[in-house]
Write a protein that holds these residues in place. Structure first.
Motif, PDB file in Angstrom:
ATOM      1  N   LEU A 168      -1.913  -5.423   8.062  1.00 22.84           N
ATOM      2  CA  LEU A 168      -0.885  -4.321   6.951  1.00 22.84           C
ATOM      3  C   LEU A 168      -0.701  -5.465   6.036  1.00 22.84           C
ATOM      4  CD1 LEU A 168       0.037  -2.025   9.015  1.00 22.84           C
ATOM      5  CD2 LEU A 168      -1.767  -2.099   8.029  1.00 22.84           C
ATOM      6  N   ALA A 183       0.628   1.636   6.836  1.00 19.31           N
ATOM      7  CA  ALA A 183       1.735   1.241   6.664  1.00 19.31           C
ATOM      8  C   ALA A 183       2.181   2.475   5.872  1.00 19.31           C
ATOM      9  CB  ALA A 183       0.994  -0.261   5.479  1.00 19.31           C
ATOM     10  N   LEU A 233      -4.102  -6.927   1.756  1.00 18.07           N
ATOM     11  CA  LEU A 233      -4.534  -5.267   1.498  1.00 18.07           C
ATOM     12  C   LEU A 233      -4.777  -5.540  -0.016  1.00 18.07           C
ATOM     13  CD1 LEU A 233      -1.745  -3.398   2.433  1.00 18.07           C
ATOM     14  CD2 LEU A 233      -4.027  -2.912   3.168  1.00 18.07           C
ATOM     15  N   ASN A 286       4.768   0.711  -0.245  1.00 13.42           N
ATOM     16  CA  ASN A 286       3.625   1.084   1.212  1.00 13.42           C
ATOM     17  C   ASN A 286       2.774   2.916   0.438  1.00 13.42           C
ATOM     18  OD1 ASN A 286       3.817  -1.162   2.411  1.00 13.42           O
ATOM     19  ND2 ASN A 286       5.926   0.551   4.215  1.00 13.42           N
ATOM     20  N   ALA A 306      -5.351   0.619   6.774  1.00 12.76           N
ATOM     21  CA  ALA A 306      -4.324  -0.104   6.215  1.00 12.76           C
ATOM     22  C   ALA A 306      -3.490   0.799   6.170  1.00 12.76           C
ATOM     23  CB  ALA A 306      -5.139  -1.125   6.671  1.00 12.76           C
ATOM     24  N   ALA A 307      -3.487   0.882   4.944  1.00  9.09           N
ATOM     25  CA  ALA A 307      -2.716   1.210   4.428  1.00  9.09           C
ATOM     26  C   ALA A 307      -1.888   2.885   4.250  1.00  9.09           C
ATOM     27  CB  ALA A 307      -3.639   1.360   2.646  1.00  9.09           C
TER      28      ALA A 307
END
Length: 334
Positions: free
Chosen positions: A113, A151, A118, A160, A147-148
């Motif tokens: 993250l 976050a 990213l 984020n 993952a985004a």
């Protein structure tokens, strides 16, 4: 340009001096020497000399790996810079390989993250798309999207939330390529017919639409109606709607995207003027200034206007098409 090159030449000279001092003080195989070589490679790259950059960065990697191990963040950073050199040399396969290693290392050390990870993952997806590896690109995009989103759920900061929005746009773009079998240039309106209902292509466009609608909603709630990511979401949503055959809805969304991006570009111009005025008075930039990239806003607006012109042509609206082209000329995006 000459002044910029002069600064790069000066930076290279200073780095070479530093390398000589470091090699004398710490030995030829120290971590400090490897990091200095990385910086030298980055300067070569910024100067527009990717072949020299590639050679320097490969030497830096060969020196760095035995010292810190393959999973060290410095190795991933050097790999990412090396990937830029490969990209500049049109070596997409090598670019993807370097980014894949950088991303894999980050995941192994629990840094999935991290903003740098990213970013590297997004670049990897783009490289795989250019190489025609759409299945691999989609897998990478999905991992980056997950993952985004994680976050953003964990900490809904502007960074984020914005990152989650752009991850959604990236995945939607790959799905759109899958729906058109990668036959069209990304960002352009293809002339193909909408896919038949129930097909994999139709499902890909449906998922892309859902991703973009959710990202647009989240972005508008978080950033308002003058944001670059919000406008980008609208533009991509218009494109996906057009792909699915709903040209009327696509034209309306594209028009809204143009309005959003015009506001965003206006804010960027005002911010740039405020910074320039403060600098002229020897003052720091205004503390409440919202920093927006004028270049990015102008580029995104240009894409939205081109899409608007294409859709106007499809609908047979010559006046709307002419207005879009006139505005493109006005912002220097012809």
């Amino acid at each position: 340009m000459m002044r910029l090159r002069g600064r790069h030449a000066e930076a290279r000279a200073l780095l070479r001096e530093s390398l000589a001092v470091l090699r004398e003080a710490e030995g030829k195989e120290s971590v400090a020497v490897a990091l200095a070589m990385h910086r030298l490679g980055a300067v070569w790259l910024a100067e527009g000399s990717p072949r020299e950059a590639e050679a320097e960065l490969k030497r830096a990697l060969a020196l760095l790996r035995p010292q810190v191990g393959d999973s060290h963040p410095a190795v991933a950073d050097t790999l990412a810079t090396l990937a830029e050199a490969h990209a500049a040399l049109k070596n997409t396969k090598a670019e993807a390989a370097a980014l894949q290693e950088a991303v894999s290392q980050a995941h192994e050390r629990g840094a999935a993250l991290a903003p740098a990870t990213l970013k590297h993952t997004a670049r990897l997806g783009a490289a795989l798309e250019r190489a025609g590896e759409l299945q691999k690109a989609e897998a990478v995009r999905r991992r980056a999207h997950s993952a985004a989103q994680a976050a953003a759920r964990e900490d809904a900061t502007a960074r984020n939330v914005g990152g989650a929005m752009f991850a959604s746009i990236a995945l939607a773009g790959t799905l759109r390529l899958r729906a058109t079998q990668g036959s069209e240039q990304r960002g352009a309106l293809p002339s193909c017919s909408p896919p038949r209902e129930g097909t994999d292509e139709a499902e890909a466009l449906r998922e892309a639409r859902q991703l973009l609608e959710a990202a647009f909603k989240a972005g508008r709630e978080r950033f308002g109606e003058s944001d670059l990511a919000v406008g980008a979401c609208e533009r991509w949503l218009a494109l996906v709607l057009a792909e699915a055959g709903d040209v009327d809805a696509a034209a309306k969304v594209a028009k809204s995207a143009v309005a959003t991006l015009e506001r965003c570009r206006g804010e960027a111009m005002a911010a740039a003027a405020a910074v320039k005025a403060a600098e002229a008075k020897g003052l720091p930039p205004p503390s409440q200034l919202r920093v927006v990239s004028l270049r990015a806003a102008t580029k995104e607006l240009g894409e939205a206007l081109r899409l608007t012109a294409d859709l106007a042509e499809v609908e047979g609206d010559a006046q709307a098409q002419a207005r879009a082209h006139e505005r493109l000329e006005g912002i220097g995006q012809v």
